[in-house]
Design an enzyme around this catalytic site. Structure first.
Site, mmCIF file in Angstrom:
data_model
loop_
_atom_site.group_PDB
_atom_site.id
_atom_site.type_symbol
_atom_site.label_atom_id
_atom_site.label_comp_id
_atom_site.label_asym_id
_atom_site.label_seq_id
_atom_site.Cartn_x
_atom_site.Cartn_y
_atom_site.Cartn_z
ATOM 1 N N LYS A 155 53.772 -107.895 82.667
ATOM 2 C CA LYS A 155 53.899 -107.209 83.965
ATOM 3 C C LYS A 155 55.277 -106.538 84.082
ATOM 4 O O LYS A 155 56.221 -106.915 83.375
ATOM 5 C CB LYS A 155 53.688 -108.207 85.103
ATOM 6 C CG LYS A 155 54.730 -109.301 85.193
ATOM 7 C CD LYS A 155 54.304 -110.391 86.175
ATOM 8 C CE LYS A 155 55.361 -111.487 86.244
ATOM 9 N NZ LYS A 155 54.897 -112.673 86.957
ATOM 10 N N ARG A 183 52.011 -119.623 97.616
ATOM 11 C CA ARG A 183 52.314 -118.194 97.557
ATOM 12 C C ARG A 183 50.992 -117.430 97.573
ATOM 13 O O ARG A 183 50.676 -116.771 98.531
ATOM 14 C CB ARG A 183 53.125 -117.899 96.282
ATOM 15 C CG ARG A 183 53.570 -116.459 96.166
ATOM 16 C CD ARG A 183 54.460 -116.222 94.951
ATOM 17 N NE ARG A 183 53.740 -116.320 93.680
ATOM 18 C CZ ARG A 183 54.273 -115.965 92.507
ATOM 19 N NH1 ARG A 183 55.509 -115.538 92.442
ATOM 20 N NH2 ARG A 183 53.571 -116.073 91.389
ATOM 21 N N TYR A 243 85.556 -95.983 92.024
ATOM 22 C CA TYR A 243 85.450 -95.971 93.488
ATOM 23 C C TYR A 243 86.283 -97.074 94.122
ATOM 24 O O TYR A 243 86.242 -98.222 93.684
ATOM 25 C CB TYR A 243 83.982 -96.151 93.904
ATOM 26 C CG TYR A 243 83.163 -94.887 93.741
ATOM 27 C CD1 TYR A 243 83.458 -93.735 94.443
ATOM 28 C CD2 TYR A 243 82.077 -94.873 92.876
ATOM 29 C CE1 TYR A 243 82.692 -92.575 94.281
ATOM 30 C CE2 TYR A 243 81.304 -93.734 92.705
ATOM 31 C CZ TYR A 243 81.633 -92.584 93.417
ATOM 32 O OH TYR A 243 80.883 -91.453 93.255
ATOM 33 N N MET A 282 76.882 -95.128 90.123
ATOM 34 C CA MET A 282 75.432 -94.961 90.014
ATOM 35 C C MET A 282 75.003 -94.741 88.566
ATOM 36 O O MET A 282 74.048 -95.361 88.089
ATOM 37 C CB MET A 282 74.967 -93.783 90.877
ATOM 38 C CG MET A 282 73.459 -93.675 90.977
ATOM 39 S SD MET A 282 72.900 -92.270 91.947
ATOM 40 C CE MET A 282 73.437 -92.694 93.584
HETATM 41 C C1 PLP Z 1 55.026 -113.861 86.112
HETATM 42 C C2 PLP Z 1 53.969 -114.880 85.998
HETATM 43 C C3 PLP Z 1 53.888 -115.712 84.865
HETATM 44 C C4 PLP Z 1 54.941 -115.742 83.788
HETATM 45 O O1 PLP Z 1 56.027 -116.555 84.201
HETATM 46 P P1 PLP Z 1 57.243 -116.847 83.191
HETATM 47 O O2 PLP Z 1 58.074 -117.810 83.957
HETATM 48 O O3 PLP Z 1 57.926 -115.553 82.979
HETATM 49 O O4 PLP Z 1 56.659 -117.395 81.952
HETATM 50 C C5 PLP Z 1 52.789 -116.552 84.758
HETATM 51 N N1 PLP Z 1 51.851 -116.598 85.717
HETATM 52 C C6 PLP Z 1 51.916 -115.838 86.835
HETATM 53 C C7 PLP Z 1 50.849 -115.962 87.857
HETATM 54 C C8 PLP Z 1 52.972 -114.968 87.019
HETATM 55 O O5 PLP Z 1 53.050 -114.243 88.145
#
Ligand code: PLP
Length: 339
Positions: free
Chosen positions: A33, A117, A247, A292
């Site tokens: 992701k 969550r 800056y 930046m």
């Molecule tokens: C991001 C995520 C993971 C991976 O977590 P890590 O700590 O990076 O291994 C696994 N399951 C879900 C549902 C996630 O959102």
């Protein structure tokens, strides 16, 4: 713009450690992701495929489309289908979204085992199965997520116990509806908290990238960071004793000092909070405010290693490696190093 260099050797090392720990490389689902935690989704996907990984996890359908060719199945954590693809399976995060999934969609049911969550309540499982069936969905997984596996506490154990305790109930229901879902709970830290793996897959993100940081008193696997961040020099000057750089001039030279600016700033993911208080792995000091698109360092190297361990940069900023990685500019040049 700066360059993000990736080590294939480190990635393979990490996959070997994970596979060895769980005892079965086919159980690894790589979490890609957010542009593979900033590393570059297609690059990491290709290397994982070569290693023989068949399962991937992303947040959105469009991320899944980007890496589709590399995997047998892709779990989409928080999106609804806009296309039909037999490889895609979508997480159901609450009862009231079930009607958003068209008939025949492959789904995985997320159960809230304590993180509060996402996921349906434990008392909603029967209802969820009924609704998935009415919607003619195909349930191919039941999962949950750990909230504290990286910290020294009993929380990991009660969540694991809760999840395992649900299996017989879910299996009986699945049989009734004619489904055979896979079960999975662990993220990276969860993998290394357990001595063995009884789940069908594990979802590993941060460990894959070599930046898993467990509580100091927990056993820490020896992983290697895959990514290093490099800046290209824009200009060099001598900062005279008493002169100030950048800056607001927050850094004053104590003696004549060579400094250079490099083409990485907070727009590229170099968190500005590290201004004037970060030292690179080669002990080069960051001087003054991060701009930046650039930052000044006490160096005249043409190419400067800014960090090769996101957790160390994160410490200077007061955050975690995950955030540093995920915020790296998508437009940075990304390449495998020759090794
Ligand atoms: C991001 C995520 C993971 C991976 O977590 P890590 O700590 O990076 O291994 C696994 N399951 C879900 C549902 C996630 O959102």
């Amino acid at each position: 713009m700066g360059t993000l260099k990736l080590s294939r050797q480190a990635l393979i090392h990490n996959l070997d450690i994970i596979a060895h720990h769980i005892g079965d490389r086919d159980k690894i689902a790589v979490v890609l992701k957010d542009n593979a935690y900033g590393h570059g989704a297609t690059l990491i996907a290709g290397a994982c495929r070569e290693y023989g990984i068949g399962h991937a996890v992303v947040r959105l359908e469009r991320e899944a489309l980007e890496i589709e060719e590399f995997f047998e199945d892709i779990l989409i954590l928080a999106d609804v289908p806009t296309c039909t693809n037999p490889k895609f399976q979508y997480v159901i995060n609450s009862l009231d979204t079930i009607n958003k999934f068209p008939a025949t969609t492959k789904v995985e049911l997320k159960i809230d085992t304590g993180m509060h969550r996402n996921g349906i309540g434990i008392d909603e499982i029967e209802k969820a199965f009924e609704m998935m069936s009415a919607q003619q969905l195909e349930c191919i997984g039941v999962m949950s997520h750990l909230r504290s596996a990286d910290t020294l506490s009993s929380e990991y154990f009660w969540q694991r116990h809760t999840f395992d305790g649900l299996k017989p109930r879910v299996e009986a229901l699945s049989q009734q509806y004619g489904w055979t879902p896979r079960f999975h709970l662990s993220n990276s830290a969860g993998v290394f908290r357990a001595a063995h793996c009884d789940d069908d897959i594990v979802r590993v993100g941060i460990a894959l990238y070599g930046c898993l940081e467990m509580d100091i008193s927990l056993q820490q696997p020896f992983l290697k960071p895959v990514l290093s961040l490099w800046g290209d020099k824009i200009s060099t000057r001598v900062l005279k004793k008493g002169e100030r750089v950048g800056y607001n001039g927050i850094y004053t030279a104590m003696c004549d000092e060579i400094i250079s600016t490099y083409d990485m700033g907070y727009a590229n993911g170099l968190d500005r909070l590290a201004s004037n208080r970060y030292s690179t792995p080669q002990a080069v000091e960051l001087r003054g405010r991060i701009s930046m698109d650039s930052a000044a360092f006490s160096s005249d190297l043409d190419e400067l290693l800014i960090f090769n361990d996101a957790n160390k940069y994160a410490k200077a900023v007061g955050t975690i490696g995950y955030e540093i990685l995920a915020c790296l500019d998508k437009d940075l040049k990304r390449e495998w190093i020759i090794e």
